[in-house]
Design a protein around this motif. Sequence first.
Motif, PDB file in Angstrom:
ATOM      1  N   ALA A 160      22.923  12.283  34.363  1.00  0.00           N
ATOM      2  CA  ALA A 160      23.298  10.951  34.855  1.00  0.00           C
ATOM      3  C   ALA A 160      24.764  10.870  35.245  1.00  0.00           C
ATOM      4  O   ALA A 160      25.173   9.951  35.953  1.00  0.00           O
ATOM      5  N   SER A 161      25.563  11.830  34.786  1.00  0.00           N
ATOM      6  CA  SER A 161      26.991  11.813  35.116  1.00  0.00           C
ATOM      7  C   SER A 161      27.314  12.580  36.393  1.00  0.00           C
ATOM      8  O   SER A 161      28.483  12.745  36.732  1.00  0.00           O
ATOM      9  N   GLN A 181      22.747   4.254  41.800  1.00  0.00           N
ATOM     10  CA  GLN A 181      22.479   3.140  40.883  1.00  0.00           C
ATOM     11  C   GLN A 181      20.990   2.801  40.870  1.00  0.00           C
ATOM     12  O   GLN A 181      20.424   2.466  39.820  1.00  0.00           O
ATOM     13  N   LYS A 182      20.340   2.887  42.024  1.00  0.00           N
ATOM     14  CA  LYS A 182      18.894   2.632  42.084  1.00  0.00           C
ATOM     15  C   LYS A 182      18.126   3.719  41.323  1.00  0.00           C
ATOM     16  O   LYS A 182      17.137   3.435  40.642  1.00  0.00           O
ATOM     17  N   LEU A 199      33.472   2.830  32.036  1.00  0.00           N
ATOM     18  CA  LEU A 199      32.078   3.074  32.369  1.00  0.00           C
ATOM     19  C   LEU A 199      31.913   3.088  33.885  1.00  0.00           C
ATOM     20  O   LEU A 199      32.595   2.341  34.598  1.00  0.00           O
ATOM     21  N   TYR A 200      30.999   3.916  34.368  1.00  0.00           N
ATOM     22  CA  TYR A 200      30.875   4.134  35.803  1.00  0.00           C
ATOM     23  C   TYR A 200      29.590   3.559  36.387  1.00  0.00           C
ATOM     24  O   TYR A 200      29.203   3.911  37.490  1.00  0.00           O
ATOM     25  N   GLY A 201      28.920   2.683  35.644  1.00  0.00           N
ATOM     26  CA  GLY A 201      27.681   2.106  36.135  1.00  0.00           C
ATOM     27  C   GLY A 201      27.919   0.980  37.118  1.00  0.00           C
ATOM     28  O   GLY A 201      29.028   0.754  37.611  1.00  0.00           O
ATOM     29  N   LYS A 202      26.875   0.231  37.380  1.00  0.00           N
ATOM     30  CA  LYS A 202      26.900  -0.820  38.384  1.00  0.00           C
ATOM     31  C   LYS A 202      27.922  -1.901  38.059  1.00  0.00           C
ATOM     32  O   LYS A 202      28.561  -2.457  38.957  1.00  0.00           O
ATOM     33  N   PRO A 252      22.741   2.035  32.198  1.00  0.00           N
ATOM     34  CA  PRO A 252      22.719   0.598  31.898  1.00  0.00           C
ATOM     35  C   PRO A 252      23.127   0.345  30.451  1.00  0.00           C
ATOM     36  O   PRO A 252      23.001   1.214  29.598  1.00  0.00           O
ATOM     37  N   VAL A 253      23.575  -0.881  30.175  1.00  0.00           N
ATOM     38  CA  VAL A 253      24.222  -1.187  28.912  1.00  0.00           C
ATOM     39  C   VAL A 253      23.332  -0.892  27.705  1.00  0.00           C
ATOM     40  O   VAL A 253      23.785  -0.332  26.713  1.00  0.00           O
ATOM     41  N   CYS A 254      22.066  -1.254  27.759  1.00  0.00           N
ATOM     42  CA  CYS A 254      21.193  -1.046  26.602  1.00  0.00           C
ATOM     43  C   CYS A 254      20.947   0.445  26.364  1.00  0.00           C
ATOM     44  O   CYS A 254      20.907   0.899  25.217  1.00  0.00           O
TER      45      CYS A 254
END
Length: 394
Positions: A6-7, A35-36, A116-119, A291-293
């Motif tokens: 994922a990274s 991201q999708k 963090l590098y997410g959305k 995602p956060v969770c």
Amino acid sequence: MVRADASVSIKVLLNATTADFGFRPTYVRVWLAKQKAVALIYGDWDESYNELPRWVLRVQLTMPGTVAVLRTSPVRVGRQLDESRAYFHRLFWTFPPCIEAFRHCKPLVSIDSTHLYGKYGRTLLVAIAQDGNSNILPVAFALVEGENAESCSLFLSHLRQHATPQPGLLVISDRHNGIKAALEAPDGGWLPPAAYRAFCIRHVVANFALTFKGKDARRLLVNATYAKTEVEFDYWFDILRSEDPAMCDWANRIEYSLWTQHRDEGRRFGHMTTNISECVNLILKGVRNLPVCSLVKATFGRLPELFVRKGREAEAQLRTGQQFSQHLVTCIEANLKTARCFTVTLYDKDNSEFTVAETTPTGSFSLGSYRVSLTSQTCNCGYFQALHFPGVSS
């Protein structure tokens, strides 16, 4: 590729797309596509925030002692508050094994942050400790909007309350104003003598380099910070002063106990940087893109793996009787890294005291003579006091 790691970077994905399909999309398009892909594998980015409170509650019910403090922000519609909805704001969490394990660690915590590098970005705050065998322990986490005074205050206040209530604790961090404000709060529990603060030398030197250029100047400052005795510190500081007195003036504006080892009263245990925090990135590899969770779940899932592995290693050491011998080897290796040749010139067996002369390998040049007491665990060189090497009981 995202499922495997994922990274994986946008640049790698972009180059792979170009190689496989013969056209080169823009960086933004590849970022959106990633991201999708993450959402398909790990769950929807928005729904993850709704799932988080439910998951945290389940963990608290199944693992008593789990601490999770969730903060939300109200939703405004025009000038009115919508009481039926709320935005995620901050989350602090720690697990019972982390709290219990910290009681057996060195009395210090390293505080660091990672983006963090997410959305939706955000910042992950982490408190890290280390035991006597140099094993790394993540103690607590916080997911916040950024490293500011309010978010750092929430993290440090709950860290103190729930995970690290021990008196005399040392906090090693960078010089960020948010952490500074939180540690200096009158009711935060981090003021001396309840707790003490020390700066990460890597960050101090980075700030120093903004004003003074040249690797030699940085090296001299680093040597001075790592000095374990006042004599050694003065030696390097005098050289720095001869290069440019302004360099010493800059350093003197920072309280010595915050950045020098010879004035830390042994609280650092030799930890001059927050580098142990970097090791947590190996434990949480890739989660900064989730995602956060899923990110919070990863800390829950990977920490047991760490405890099981370290537990087995400890049992193996106890069975083979190598734990104490390995401790001695570590101490000997640490001394050999800094000394060329030791010669015991005087030995007081009754009091376990030695006079040790240090010379070059050929013995042609003396590097000093030191008095070592195994009983009181002291030495003129400062290593016993700074690094807390184990003594010898009668």
